[in-house]
Design a protein around this motif. Structure first.
Motif, PDB file in Angstrom:
ATOM      1  N   GLN A 254       0.859  -1.174   0.000  1.00 15.36           N
ATOM      2  CA  GLN A 254       0.000   0.000   0.000  1.00 15.36           C
ATOM      3  C   GLN A 254       0.899   1.229   0.000  1.00 15.36           C
ATOM      4  O   GLN A 254       2.061   1.179   0.406  1.00 15.36           O
ATOM      5  N   SER A 255       0.344   2.337  -0.451  1.00 15.25           N
ATOM      6  CA  SER A 255       1.166   3.544  -0.527  1.00 15.25           C
ATOM      7  C   SER A 255       0.299   4.777  -0.382  1.00 15.25           C
ATOM      8  O   SER A 255      -0.923   4.750  -0.552  1.00 15.25           O
ATOM      9  N   ARG A 256       0.968   5.876  -0.074  1.00 12.42           N
ATOM     10  CA  ARG A 256       0.349   7.214  -0.135  1.00 12.42           C
ATOM     11  C   ARG A 256       1.382   8.146  -0.752  1.00 12.42           C
ATOM     12  O   ARG A 256       2.573   8.091  -0.433  1.00 12.42           O
ATOM     13  N   GLN A 257       0.902   8.992  -1.642  1.00 13.16           N
ATOM     14  CA  GLN A 257       1.787   9.988  -2.225  1.00 13.16           C
ATOM     15  C   GLN A 257       1.157  11.365  -2.168  1.00 13.16           C
ATOM     16  O   GLN A 257      -0.067  11.509  -2.106  1.00 13.16           O
ATOM     17  N   LEU A 258       2.023  12.371  -2.162  1.00 12.47           N
ATOM     18  CA  LEU A 258       1.618  13.751  -2.349  1.00 12.47           C
ATOM     19  C   LEU A 258       2.029  14.135  -3.754  1.00 12.47           C
ATOM     20  O   LEU A 258       3.167  13.913  -4.164  1.00 12.47           O
ATOM     21  N   ALA A 259       1.098  14.696  -4.520  1.00 12.33           N
ATOM     22  CA  ALA A 259       1.368  15.059  -5.900  1.00 12.33           C
ATOM     23  C   ALA A 259       0.872  16.473  -6.166  1.00 12.33           C
ATOM     24  O   ALA A 259      -0.028  16.980  -5.484  1.00 12.33           O
ATOM     25  N   ILE A 260       1.442  17.098  -7.190  1.00 14.39           N
ATOM     26  CA  ILE A 260       1.067  18.446  -7.582  1.00 14.39           C
ATOM     27  C   ILE A 260       0.364  18.396  -8.920  1.00 14.39           C
ATOM     28  O   ILE A 260       0.761  17.650  -9.826  1.00 14.39           O
ATOM     29  N   LEU A 261      -0.729  19.131  -9.037  1.00 12.77           N
ATOM     30  CA  LEU A 261      -1.471  19.163 -10.290  1.00 12.77           C
ATOM     31  C   LEU A 261      -0.716  19.973 -11.334  1.00 12.77           C
ATOM     32  O   LEU A 261      -0.123  21.011 -11.026  1.00 12.77           O
ATOM     33  N   LEU A 262      -0.743  19.484 -12.573  1.00 13.49           N
ATOM     34  CA  LEU A 262      -0.113  20.181 -13.684  1.00 13.49           C
ATOM     35  C   LEU A 262      -1.190  20.654 -14.632  1.00 13.49           C
ATOM     36  O   LEU A 262      -2.009  19.855 -15.096  1.00 13.49           O
TER      37      LEU A 262
END
Length: 263
Positions: A254-262
């Motif tokens: 399992q994972s969690r990520q923080l991402a930025i919208l492009l």
């Protein structure tokens, strides 16, 4: 048996003093034309584990610091702790004078102990009852990474049809192309190998800033049932949670990520 592309492209060669040489190839590029973050994680995790001669990886946290390019790179590893049950190390990926990514990971032997599972895997039809999106060119964006993974979907995603569903959730089957055995670095890769579900709310693309993966067990041979969800989009950033289940119904990662919208 000849090495396959995954083995070749995640391999690194020890140079000494904890430094390893590797090459980031374009065979794992995203639609942005850059090496996929999950591929970078798999190569770094494999190299760090080999350098430390550690047990299986249990948790890996990677921060992406600069946009990667294909070509020669250097992995600088450090063993932080060599405990009896847990070994912890870090690795920095450099391309020339550019620090691309930084990884902190812990390794340990699976020795048994209590297990309690309160979750359930995605309720998907069997993979052979689902459709291959590669048969429908509009179902996935043009990208070399999608040649490295086999996918099976129950239906075409709304964003691919120009009709986002409004629900940033995806459930599907995944495996390495051709059914290649999935090791722990490959599980880490599969947490970041599919299109982000935030596309279902009309976003164009997102890019990972930080990704943490928990690796629970090796999967039984076969497909990996995948659940991806986003629930919070704040100031142009969003989380993405992933669960990977094997065909026997075991949660394998399992994972969690923080991402930025492009835009």
């Amino acid at each position: 048996m000849a090495e396959d592309i995954y083995d070749i492209d995640t391999a690194s060669t020890p140079r000494g003093d904890g430094i390893r040489d590797l090459v980031l190839t374009d065979r794992w590029n995203t639609p942005l034309g850059k090496p996929n973050g999950g591929y970078i994680l798999a190569a770094m995790l494999r190299g760090l584990g080999e350098e430390m001669e550690a047990d299986d990886p249990m948790v890996a946290a990677i921060s992406y610091l600069a946009s990667p390019e294909t070509g020669a790179a250097e992995l600088r590893t450090t063993a932080l702790r060599r405990g009896r049950r847990v070994q912890t190390g870090e690795a920095a990926l450099w391309e020339g004078d550019r620090h691309i990514a930084h990884l902190l990971a812990s390794f340990g032997a699976r020795t048994g102990g209590r297990s309690v599972e309160l979750g359930t895997p995605p309720a998907l039809p069997a993979p052979d009852e689902c459709f291959d999106p590669k048969d429908f060119p509009d179902a996935l964006p043009s990208s070399s990474i999608f040649d490295r993974v086999d996918y099976r979907l129950t239906e075409a995603p709304g964003w691919a049809l120009g009709e986002p569903s409004g629900d940033p959730t995806a459930e599907l089957w995944q495996r390495l192309a051709g059914g290649r055995e999935i090791d722990f670095p490959a599980l880490a890769f599969l947490c970041d190998a599919y299109a982000p579900p935030v596309l279902e709310i009309g976003e164009f693309m997102s890019m990972t800033v930080q990704l943490t993966v928990h690796l629970h067990r090796r999967p039984v041979p076969g497909w990996i049932a995948t659940r991806l969800t986003t629930r919070h989009v704040i100031n142009g950033y969003h989380e993405e949670d992933c669960e990977l289940w094997d065909e026997a119904g075991n949660l394998v990662a399992q994972s969690r990520q923080l991402a930025i919208l492009l835009s």
